[in-house]
Design a protein around this motif. Structure first.
Motif: not given
Length: 174
Positions: A65-84, A107-115
């Motif tokens: 299907q071309g899918l990767a499904t994450y569950t249970d306290r998901v947190l994605a980080k890239q540089e100073a950004r995070s998406l939970s 959903v919570r997007l946090s941009d640490g660089a821009a606060n």
């Protein structure tokens, strides 16, 4: 197949770490659980090229299907950004590279660089375009300098670090 205890798996430059990794047959879904951590390396030309690290309690990878499904306290980080969020679906291209991350629920997007912080119901991050769109009823944008504002959608240009808060979910007229 089944692997238990500090499992590590690779596909090209992408990495998966988990306590358990199980699959039923060739080409079928693969399930990872227990401290799941993956590292996706974008192949896009306009978006940031830094790896995206996703951690969660479980992962179901469906190559067909071309899918990767994450569950249970998901947190994605890239540089100073995070998406939970509660659930994240990574859509893959024909080469099995991540092309979009679709987060749903709290959903919570946090941009640490821009606060800055954005809270909403859903977020879609197009890795090729570097555009992250958060929607919700409402979407709340918090900035310690400018304060707090509510709307229906935030468009975030990840490469430039700029956010636009809109009152509607539709595209504005030119």
């Amino acid at each position: 197949f089944g692997f238990v205890g500090a499992v590590r798996a690779w596909r090209g430059n992408d990495v998966l770490v988990a306590e358990q990794l199980r699959g039923d047959d060739v080409g079928g879904p693969i399930t990872a659980s227990g401290g799941v951590k993956t590292m996706w390396r974008p192949t896009a030309t306009t978006a940031p090229q830094e790896p995206i690290e996703i951690t969660a309690g479980t992962l179901i990878y469906d190559a067909a299907q071309g899918l990767a499904t994450y569950t249970d306290r998901v947190l994605a980080k890239q540089e100073a950004r995070s998406l939970s969020c509660d659930q994240a679906i990574v859509r893959l291209d024909a080469e099995k590279k991540a092309r979009e991350v679709d987060c749903r629920g709290h959903v919570r997007l946090s941009d640490g660089a821009a606060n800055r912080q954005v809270d909403g119901d859903r977020a879609k991050y197009g890795l090729a375009t570097g555009s992250l769109v958060v929607t919700g009823q409402p979407v709340i944008l918090s900035d310690p300098v400018r304060g707090r504002a509510e709307g229906r959608r935030v468009i975030y240009d990840v490469g430039l670090g700029k956010m636009r808060l809109l009152a509607t979910e539709e595209e504005p007229a030119p």
